[in-house]
Design a protein around this motif. Structure first.
Motif, PDB file in Angstrom:
ATOM      1  N   GLU A  71       0.896  -1.369   0.042  1.00 15.24           N
ATOM      2  CA  GLU A  71      -0.065   0.041  -0.088  1.00 15.24           C
ATOM      3  C   GLU A  71       0.825   1.140  -0.079  1.00 15.24           C
ATOM      4  O   GLU A  71       1.717   1.246   0.838  1.00 15.24           O
ATOM      5  N   GLY A  72       0.638   2.156  -0.904  1.00 13.08           N
ATOM      6  CA  GLY A  72       1.416   3.445  -1.113  1.00 13.08           C
ATOM      7  C   GLY A  72       2.828   3.215  -1.405  1.00 13.08           C
ATOM      8  O   GLY A  72       3.718   4.218  -1.518  1.00 13.08           O
ATOM      9  N   ALA A  73       2.897   2.276  -2.245  1.00  9.14           N
ATOM     10  CA  ALA A  73       4.379   1.780  -2.762  1.00  9.14           C
ATOM     11  C   ALA A  73       4.779   2.991  -3.734  1.00  9.14           C
ATOM     12  O   ALA A  73       3.950   3.388  -4.544  1.00  9.14           O
ATOM     13  N   PRO A  74       6.025   3.384  -3.378  1.00  8.13           N
ATOM     14  CA  PRO A  74       6.423   4.489  -4.311  1.00  8.13           C
ATOM     15  C   PRO A  74       6.641   4.582  -5.859  1.00  8.13           C
ATOM     16  O   PRO A  74       6.790   5.428  -6.378  1.00  8.13           O
ATOM     17  N   ARG A  75       6.922   3.175  -6.172  1.00  7.25           N
ATOM     18  CA  ARG A  75       7.546   3.104  -7.479  1.00  7.25           C
ATOM     19  C   ARG A  75       6.741   2.173  -8.329  1.00  7.25           C
ATOM     20  O   ARG A  75       7.003   1.671  -9.700  1.00  7.25           O
ATOM     21  N   LYS A  76       5.253   2.107  -8.196  1.00  7.51           N
ATOM     22  CA  LYS A  76       4.604   1.123  -8.803  1.00  7.51           C
ATOM     23  C   LYS A  76       4.555   1.814 -10.338  1.00  7.51           C
ATOM     24  O   LYS A  76       4.266   1.234 -11.340  1.00  7.51           O
ATOM     25  N   LYS A  77       4.573   3.165 -10.471  1.00  2.00           N
ATOM     26  CA  LYS A  77       4.336   3.735 -11.606  1.00  2.00           C
ATOM     27  C   LYS A  77       5.396   3.537 -12.549  1.00  2.00           C
ATOM     28  O   LYS A  77       5.533   3.635 -13.777  1.00  2.00           O
ATOM     29  N   ASP A  78       6.752   3.189 -11.922  1.00  2.09           N
ATOM     30  CA  ASP A  78       8.011   2.868 -12.885  1.00  2.09           C
ATOM     31  C   ASP A  78       7.948   1.451 -13.272  1.00  2.09           C
ATOM     32  O   ASP A  78       8.765   1.364 -14.109  1.00  2.09           O
ATOM     33  N   VAL A  79       6.964   0.707 -13.004  1.00  2.00           N
ATOM     34  CA  VAL A  79       7.200  -0.783 -13.374  1.00  2.00           C
ATOM     35  C   VAL A  79       5.703  -1.182 -14.187  1.00  2.00           C
ATOM     36  O   VAL A  79       5.667  -2.259 -14.583  1.00  2.00           O
ATOM     37  N   GLU A  80       4.874  -0.282 -14.120  1.00  2.00           N
ATOM     38  CA  GLU A  80       3.659  -0.515 -14.743  1.00  2.00           C
ATOM     39  C   GLU A  80       3.205   0.563 -15.867  1.00  2.00           C
ATOM     40  O   GLU A  80       3.449   1.585 -15.509  1.00  2.00           O
ATOM     41  N   PRO A  81       2.886   0.286 -17.211  1.00  2.00           N
ATOM     42  CA  PRO A  81       2.873  -1.296 -17.610  1.00  2.00           C
ATOM     43  C   PRO A  81       4.040  -1.848 -17.758  1.00  2.00           C
ATOM     44  O   PRO A  81       5.053  -1.288 -17.942  1.00  2.00           O
ATOM     45  N   LEU A  82       4.116  -3.203 -17.771  1.00  2.49           N
ATOM     46  CA  LEU A  82       5.208  -4.000 -17.935  1.00  2.49           C
ATOM     47  C   LEU A  82       5.595  -3.861 -19.567  1.00  2.49           C
ATOM     48  O   LEU A  82       4.797  -4.100 -20.535  1.00  2.49           O
ATOM     49  N   THR A  83       6.708  -3.367 -19.572  1.00  2.25           N
ATOM     50  CA  THR A  83       7.426  -3.234 -21.013  1.00  2.25           C
ATOM     51  C   THR A  83       8.765  -4.004 -20.763  1.00  2.25           C
ATOM     52  O   THR A  83       9.308  -4.280 -19.880  1.00  2.25           O
ATOM     53  N   TRP A  84       9.625  -4.081 -22.043  1.00  2.00           N
ATOM     54  CA  TRP A  84      10.929  -4.402 -21.704  1.00  2.00           C
ATOM     55  C   TRP A  84      11.770  -3.514 -20.873  1.00  2.00           C
ATOM     56  O   TRP A  84      12.597  -4.087 -20.072  1.00  2.00           O
ATOM     57  N   ARG A  85      11.338  -2.146 -20.990  1.00  6.95           N
ATOM     58  CA  ARG A  85      12.255  -1.356 -20.232  1.00  6.95           C
ATOM     59  C   ARG A  85      11.840  -1.432 -18.532  1.00  6.95           C
ATOM     60  O   ARG A  85      12.924  -1.427 -17.811  1.00  6.95           O
ATOM     61  N   THR A  86      10.771  -1.563 -18.191  1.00 11.26           N
ATOM     62  CA  THR A  86      10.361  -1.634 -17.049  1.00 11.26           C
ATOM     63  C   THR A  86      10.656  -2.888 -16.369  1.00 11.26           C
ATOM     64  O   THR A  86      11.191  -2.992 -15.284  1.00 11.26           O
ATOM     65  N   LEU A  87      10.944  -3.917 -16.860  1.00  9.69           N
ATOM     66  CA  LEU A  87      11.307  -5.136 -16.687  1.00  9.69           C
ATOM     67  C   LEU A  87      12.982  -4.986 -16.703  1.00  9.69           C
ATOM     68  O   LEU A  87      13.343  -5.521 -15.272  1.00  9.69           O
ATOM     69  N   ALA A  88      13.638  -4.535 -17.262  1.00 11.67           N
ATOM     70  CA  ALA A  88      14.982  -4.107 -16.991  1.00 11.67           C
ATOM     71  C   ALA A  88      15.217  -3.321 -15.896  1.00 11.67           C
ATOM     72  O   ALA A  88      15.978  -3.548 -15.206  1.00 11.67           O
ATOM     73  N   ARG A  89      14.208  -2.279 -15.553  1.00 10.59           N
ATOM     74  CA  ARG A  89      14.427  -1.623 -14.411  1.00 10.59           C
ATOM     75  C   ARG A  89      14.206  -2.245 -13.084  1.00 10.59           C
ATOM     76  O   ARG A  89      14.767  -2.104 -12.107  1.00 10.59           O
ATOM     77  N   GLN A  90      13.324  -3.355 -13.014  1.00 10.00           N
ATOM     78  CA  GLN A  90      13.188  -4.243 -12.162  1.00 10.00           C
ATOM     79  C   GLN A  90      14.609  -5.136 -11.670  1.00 10.00           C
ATOM     80  O   GLN A  90      14.993  -5.225 -10.690  1.00 10.00           O
ATOM     81  N   ILE A  91      15.014  -5.560 -12.849  1.00 13.33           N
ATOM     82  CA  ILE A  91      16.292  -6.211 -12.460  1.00 13.33           C
ATOM     83  C   ILE A  91      17.348  -5.478 -12.155  1.00 13.33           C
ATOM     84  O   ILE A  91      18.155  -5.737 -10.967  1.00 13.33           O
ATOM     85  N   HIS A  92      17.455  -4.540 -12.553  1.00 10.91           N
ATOM     86  CA  HIS A  92      18.375  -3.447 -12.139  1.00 10.91           C
ATOM     87  C   HIS A  92      18.354  -3.210 -10.507  1.00 10.91           C
ATOM     88  O   HIS A  92      19.212  -3.301  -9.743  1.00 10.91           O
ATOM     89  N   ALA A  93      17.256  -2.721 -10.110  1.00 12.10           N
ATOM     90  CA  ALA A  93      16.883  -2.704  -8.859  1.00 12.10           C
ATOM     91  C   ALA A  93      17.145  -3.834  -7.816  1.00 12.10           C
ATOM     92  O   ALA A  93      17.779  -3.581  -6.947  1.00 12.10           O
ATOM     93  N   GLY A  94      16.940  -5.014  -8.348  1.00  8.89           N
ATOM     94  CA  GLY A  94      17.201  -6.177  -7.838  1.00  8.89           C
ATOM     95  C   GLY A  94      18.515  -6.601  -7.477  1.00  8.89           C
ATOM     96  O   GLY A  94      18.906  -7.220  -6.786  1.00  8.89           O
ATOM     97  N   SER A  95      19.330  -6.078  -8.491  1.00 16.49           N
ATOM     98  CA  SER A  95      20.966  -6.446  -8.307  1.00 16.49           C
ATOM     99  C   SER A  95      21.332  -5.602  -7.147  1.00 16.49           C
ATOM    100  O   SER A  95      22.494  -5.957  -6.705  1.00 16.49           O
ATOM    101  N   MET A  96      20.644  -4.496  -6.539  1.00 17.42           N
ATOM    102  CA  MET A  96      21.256  -3.586  -5.545  1.00 17.42           C
ATOM    103  C   MET A  96      20.375  -3.722  -4.243  1.00 17.42           C
ATOM    104  O   MET A  96      21.102  -3.446  -3.317  1.00 17.42           O
ATOM    105  N   TYR A  97      19.157  -4.301  -4.310  1.00 23.32           N
ATOM    106  CA  TYR A  97      18.528  -4.239  -3.065  1.00 23.32           C
ATOM    107  C   TYR A  97      18.876  -5.285  -2.077  1.00 23.32           C
ATOM    108  O   TYR A  97      19.163  -6.454  -2.406  1.00 23.32           O
ATOM    109  N   GLU A  98      18.792  -4.837  -0.872  1.00 17.53           N
ATOM    110  CA  GLU A  98      19.127  -5.715   0.285  1.00 17.53           C
ATOM    111  C   GLU A  98      18.030  -6.138   0.957  1.00 17.53           C
ATOM    112  O   GLU A  98      16.960  -5.246   1.388  1.00 17.53           O
TER     113      GLU A  98
END
Length: 98
Positions: A71-98
């Motif tokens: 609820e209130g997630a700040p990045r939802k608009k950065d990954v939807e709609p799902l595109t090749w770029r937003t999928l790449a953005r998710q992978i980039h974030a996953g590489s650094m997130y702890e």
């Protein structure tokens, strides 16, 4: 690997190239980390927060939960709609997130 490389992903071919670049970046980061450890650096850290595929996938899922799903997630608009770029953005974030 920079966030800028995510902005160059527009289609499946770009995404495949991005995945290869991420794998290369992971390998380079691990090699640099190992070099630092061999040189006796006691607090050596890599750019990637994960050492294994399972850890990476868990980090990616945690980032999605914290940044996009809850609820209130700040990045939802950065990954939807799902595109090749937003999928790449998710992978980039996953590489650094702890």
């Amino acid at each position: 690997m920079s966030q800028n490389s995510v902005s160059r992903v527009n289609d499946m071919k770009d995404f495949a190239a991005y995945l290869v670049a991420m794998a290369d970046d992971f390998d380079a980061d691990r090699a640099e980390f190992e070099r630092k450890v061999q040189e006796g650096m006691p607090f050596a850290e890599g750019r990637w927060s994960s050492l294994y595929a399972g850890d990476f996938l868990r980090s990616w899922a945690a980032w999605l939960e914290d940044a996009c799903i809850r609820e209130g997630a700040p990045r939802k608009k950065d990954v939807e709609p799902l595109t090749w770029r937003t999928l790449a953005r998710q992978i980039h974030a996953g590489s650094m997130y702890e």
